[in-house]
Design a protein around this motif. Structure first.
Motif, PDB file in Angstrom:
ATOM      1  N   PRO A  90       0.810  -1.221   0.000  1.00  0.00           N
ATOM      2  CA  PRO A  90       0.000   0.000   0.000  1.00  0.00           C
ATOM      3  C   PRO A  90       0.843   1.271   0.000  1.00  0.00           C
ATOM      4  N   LEU A  91       2.109   1.154   0.374  1.00  0.00           N
ATOM      5  CA  LEU A  91       2.973   2.326   0.437  1.00  0.00           C
ATOM      6  C   LEU A  91       3.870   2.437  -0.788  1.00  0.00           C
ATOM      7  N   CYS A  92       3.562   1.630  -1.820  1.00  0.00           N
ATOM      8  CA  CYS A  92       4.251   1.704  -3.100  1.00  0.00           C
ATOM      9  C   CYS A  92       5.716   1.294  -3.016  1.00  0.00           C
ATOM     10  N   PHE A  93       6.053   0.368  -2.150  1.00  0.00           N
ATOM     11  CA  PHE A  93       7.413  -0.154  -2.163  1.00  0.00           C
ATOM     12  C   PHE A  93       7.583  -1.014  -3.396  1.00  0.00           C
ATOM     13  N   PRO A  94       8.654  -0.820  -4.185  1.00  0.00           N
ATOM     14  CA  PRO A  94       8.804  -1.561  -5.444  1.00  0.00           C
ATOM     15  C   PRO A  94       8.873  -3.058  -5.213  1.00  0.00           C
ATOM     16  N   GLU A  95       8.108  -3.808  -6.006  1.00  0.00           N
ATOM     17  CA  GLU A  95       8.108  -5.253  -5.912  1.00  0.00           C
ATOM     18  C   GLU A  95       9.072  -5.879  -6.904  1.00  0.00           C
ATOM     19  N   HIS A  96       9.343  -5.181  -8.044  1.00  0.00           N
ATOM     20  CA  HIS A  96      10.207  -5.703  -9.090  1.00  0.00           C
ATOM     21  C   HIS A  96      11.259  -4.665  -9.433  1.00  0.00           C
ATOM     22  N   GLN A  97      12.456  -5.117  -9.653  1.00  0.00           N
ATOM     23  CA  GLN A  97      13.512  -4.200 -10.051  1.00  0.00           C
ATOM     24  C   GLN A  97      13.186  -3.592 -11.406  1.00  0.00           C
ATOM     25  N   GLY A  98      13.306  -2.276 -11.489  1.00  0.00           N
ATOM     26  CA  GLY A  98      13.110  -1.602 -12.772  1.00  0.00           C
ATOM     27  C   GLY A  98      11.665  -1.458 -13.180  1.00  0.00           C
ATOM     28  N   ALA A  99      10.712  -1.719 -12.258  1.00  0.00           N
ATOM     29  CA  ALA A  99       9.305  -1.634 -12.632  1.00  0.00           C
ATOM     30  C   ALA A  99       8.706  -0.288 -12.324  1.00  0.00           C
ATOM     31  N   SER A 100       9.499   0.622 -11.799  1.00  0.00           N
ATOM     32  CA  SER A 100       8.971   1.922 -11.409  1.00  0.00           C
ATOM     33  C   SER A 100       8.573   2.734 -12.627  1.00  0.00           C
ATOM     34  N   ASN A 101       7.479   3.517 -12.471  1.00  0.00           N
ATOM     35  CA  ASN A 101       7.010   4.374 -13.553  1.00  0.00           C
ATOM     36  C   ASN A 101       7.552   5.790 -13.437  1.00  0.00           C
ATOM     37  N   SER A 102       8.459   6.013 -12.462  1.00  0.00           N
ATOM     38  CA  SER A 102       8.908   7.376 -12.215  1.00  0.00           C
ATOM     39  C   SER A 102       9.665   7.920 -13.423  1.00  0.00           C
ATOM     40  N   LEU A 103       9.532   9.219 -13.617  1.00  0.00           N
ATOM     41  CA  LEU A 103      10.239   9.880 -14.708  1.00  0.00           C
ATOM     42  C   LEU A 103      11.606  10.316 -14.200  1.00  0.00           C
ATOM     43  N   ALA A 104      12.586  10.199 -15.029  1.00  0.00           N
ATOM     44  CA  ALA A 104      13.941  10.605 -14.652  1.00  0.00           C
ATOM     45  C   ALA A 104      14.578  11.317 -15.826  1.00  0.00           C
ATOM     46  N   PHE A 105      15.445  12.269 -15.521  1.00  0.00           N
ATOM     47  CA  PHE A 105      16.159  12.941 -16.591  1.00  0.00           C
ATOM     48  C   PHE A 105      17.147  11.973 -17.200  1.00  0.00           C
ATOM     49  N   PRO A 106      17.204  11.868 -18.513  1.00  0.00           N
ATOM     50  CA  PRO A 106      18.198  11.008 -19.146  1.00  0.00           C
ATOM     51  C   PRO A 106      19.602  11.401 -18.708  1.00  0.00           C
ATOM     52  N   GLY A 107      20.415  10.407 -18.364  1.00  0.00           N
ATOM     53  CA  GLY A 107      21.789  10.676 -17.971  1.00  0.00           C
ATOM     54  C   GLY A 107      21.986  10.885 -16.492  1.00  0.00           C
ATOM     55  N   GLU A 108      20.903  10.845 -15.691  1.00  0.00           N
ATOM     56  CA  GLU A 108      21.076  10.994 -14.259  1.00  0.00           C
ATOM     57  C   GLU A 108      21.892   9.826 -13.729  1.00  0.00           C
ATOM     58  N   GLY A 109      23.010  10.097 -13.055  1.00  0.00           N
ATOM     59  CA  GLY A 109      23.836   9.018 -12.545  1.00  0.00           C
ATOM     60  C   GLY A 109      24.431   9.339 -11.185  1.00  0.00           C
ATOM     61  N   CYS A 110      23.842  10.286 -10.457  1.00  0.00           N
ATOM     62  CA  CYS A 110      24.387  10.686  -9.167  1.00  0.00           C
ATOM     63  C   CYS A 110      24.061   9.642  -8.103  1.00  0.00           C
ATOM     64  N   ARG A 111      24.723   9.798  -6.960  1.00  0.00           N
ATOM     65  CA  ARG A 111      24.466   8.899  -5.839  1.00  0.00           C
ATOM     66  C   ARG A 111      23.418   9.519  -4.928  1.00  0.00           C
ATOM     67  N   VAL A 112      22.656   8.653  -4.294  1.00  0.00           N
ATOM     68  CA  VAL A 112      21.593   9.086  -3.389  1.00  0.00           C
ATOM     69  C   VAL A 112      21.943   8.600  -1.994  1.00  0.00           C
ATOM     70  N   PHE A 113      21.829   9.494  -1.009  1.00  0.00           N
ATOM     71  CA  PHE A 113      22.206   9.175   0.361  1.00  0.00           C
ATOM     72  C   PHE A 113      20.976   8.857   1.199  1.00  0.00           C
ATOM     73  N   CYS A 114      21.154   7.900   2.102  1.00  0.00           N
ATOM     74  CA  CYS A 114      20.102   7.583   3.054  1.00  0.00           C
ATOM     75  C   CYS A 114      19.856   8.795   3.940  1.00  0.00           C
ATOM     76  N   VAL A 115      18.603   9.024   4.317  1.00  0.00           N
ATOM     77  CA  VAL A 115      18.263  10.199   5.121  1.00  0.00           C
ATOM     78  C   VAL A 115      18.633  10.032   6.588  1.00  0.00           C
ATOM     79  N   LEU A 116      18.993   8.806   7.004  1.00  0.00           N
ATOM     80  CA  LEU A 116      19.225   8.541   8.425  1.00  0.00           C
ATOM     81  C   LEU A 116      20.605   7.972   8.733  1.00  0.00           C
ATOM     82  N   CYS A 117      21.404   7.690   7.693  1.00  0.00           N
ATOM     83  CA  CYS A 117      22.765   7.193   7.924  1.00  0.00           C
ATOM     84  C   CYS A 117      23.635   7.561   6.731  1.00  0.00           C
ATOM     85  N   SER A 118      24.866   7.093   6.709  1.00  0.00           N
ATOM     86  CA  SER A 118      25.812   7.455   5.653  1.00  0.00           C
ATOM     87  C   SER A 118      25.724   6.549   4.432  1.00  0.00           C
ATOM     88  N   HIS A 119      24.829   5.594   4.445  1.00  0.00           N
ATOM     89  CA  HIS A 119      24.694   4.656   3.328  1.00  0.00           C
ATOM     90  C   HIS A 119      24.249   5.404   2.064  1.00  0.00           C
TER      91      HIS A 119
END
Length: 431
Positions: free
Chosen positions: A24-53
């Motif tokens: 119900p909270l939209c956690f992805p069930e399949h890799q690459g199945a997301s419908n989200s739009l992304a800018f072509p070429g986006e390759g940056c890293r994303v940081f966890c909001v609660l740790c350094s991961h």
């Protein structure tokens, strides 16, 4: 990951059954199945909001899994976040300033069970005004960037590319190639002004064709000849509308927060008919690659640029609907074969045919009715030809209509009318 939980939200006495806390909270069930739009070429890293991961943006699903398993934090409607990396950086900073409970709803799992089996999950969603404002700002920034990119592509005159279906090379503006593929190969990805990141879009399509994959049904074939025959015979020279990988190449998907083109279109379909407006038809000229969004504009263009008056022909020849349809298909087919429909002369290129027709005055010169009023011209020369959808019957003379109303209509088969009456099922019903 399926967990049966009975949960109670803090501050709310209503109990809810959660068959799966992630779905119900939209956690992805399949890799690459997301419908989200992304800018072509986006390759940056994303940081966890609660740790350094941190992980690359392409591994966003793994980061969401990390948030759930390690921190019991769930972000709702991730696919609707315009810039996920900036979204995470914002909340990483805010969580260092205030405790997470000041922002997130708390969901207690197994609330009626033993205390040692109870766990608190945190939900971050746009029900929080601050989160909603952040999502809207990211959406607005992305829309501005997309429109800026689109304008650059519209103004670019250095575009150069070879057609995917033939060896013709197009230079100048991207619209030349897109209109060529729509007209000559019955393959349309939409109006050029509706497309963004056009080069990557074409790269994606060419890669699929190089991998011997049909663009519509997405089946793989053994060689290019088989693939070409399949796409032609099955009329699969079009895109699979259900493939969400194409969404990022259409501006409409960036216009409104949290809505895809399908949702926008479905809302339009539910609108009150009182303010209904016709959708653009994207009609293509009979003689060149000019496209217009209304039929009147394309008729005006043909008259001014090519001295072809379709309305005059229709009126003078009293063409009915199906005759108009056959005439349009006939003209398109003759020009496709580089042949003048007025005198049947064949030349090397379509440009030479058009020049010949203008010089000889053959644009408004049609052959005998029996030459083009044939059954084979019922079939469209080009798929989704908008000109065919806007045809209408010629206005008949009022006296002729009145006379035709007095003419009796007979069945085609009246050779055995007496036998028909004797064996009719109506006799049984009347008894």
């Amino acid at each position: 990951m399926t967990i049966q939980y009975k949960a109670t939200c803090d501050g709310c006495s209503e109990k809810r059954i959660w068959c799966c806390i992630l779905e119900p909270l939209c956690f992805p069930e399949h890799q690459g199945a997301s419908n989200s739009l992304a800018f072509p070429g986006e390759g940056c890293r994303v940081f966890c909001v609660l740790c350094s991961h941190s992980l690359p943006l392409s591994d966003k699903d793994l980061l969401l899994k990390h948030l759930v398993l390690e921190h019991k934090l769930v972000i709702a409607d991730v696919k609707l976040i315009a810039d996920f990396s900036k979204y995470m950086l914002y909340w990483k900073k805010r969580f260092t300033e205030q405790p997470i409970t000041d922002f997130c709803s708390v969901i207690k799992t197994n609330s009626e069970g033993p205390a040692e089996l109870q766990e608190n999950y945190f939900l971050l969603c746009d029900a929080l005004p601050e989160d909603r404002i952040l999502r809207e700002q990211l959406q607005q920034k992305r829309l501005e960037d997309v429109l800026e990119q689109q304008q650059k592509e519209r103004d670019d005159t250095r575009f150069q590319r070879t057609c995917m279906f033939c060896n013709e090379v197009f230079t100048g503006n991207r619209s030349g190639l897109l209109n060529h593929m729509a007209r000559e190969h019955s393959f349309s990805i939409g109006l050029p002004d509706n497309i963004v990141y056009c080069t990557e879009f074409l790269d994606t399509l060419e890669q699929k064709l190089d991998n011997l994959q049909c663009l519509y049904c997405e089946k793989i074939f053994r060689d290019k000849t088989t693939l070409k025959d399949h796409m032609r015979k099955k009329q699969h020279r079009r895109l699979n509308a259900k493939n969400c990988d194409y969404d990022r190449f259409y501006v409409i998907n960036y216009l409104e927060l949290g809505k895809t083109w399908e949702e926008v279109q479905s809302e339009d379909d539910r609108d009150d008919w009182s303010d209904w407006q016709a959708r653009p038809l994207c009609a293509v000229c009979l003689f060149c690659e000019q496209q217009e969004e209304t039929m009147e504009k394309i008729y005006t263009h043909m008259q001014e640029a090519h001295q072809f008056d379709f309305h005059k022909l229709k009126t003078n020849l009293c063409l009915r609907f199906y005759q108009q349809l056959k005439l349009v298909n006939y003209i398109r087919r003759e020009l496709h074969h580089c042949r003048c429909y007025g005198c049947q002369r064949t030349l090397d290129t379509k440009e030479e045919v058009l020049q010949h027709m203008m010089e000889e005055g053959h644009v408004m010169q049609l052959p005998e009715l029996s030459h083009w009023d044939q059954p084979q011209y019922y079939f469209p020369t080009y798929e989704n030809d908008a000109l065919l959808t806007a045809l209408s019957d010629s206005e008949s003379d009022p006296e002729e209509v009145a006379r035709s109303a007095e003419v009796p209509v007979y069945s085609e088969d009246v050779s055995s009318l007496r036998a028909l009456k004797q064996t009719s099922v109506l006799n049984t019903l009347l008894k």
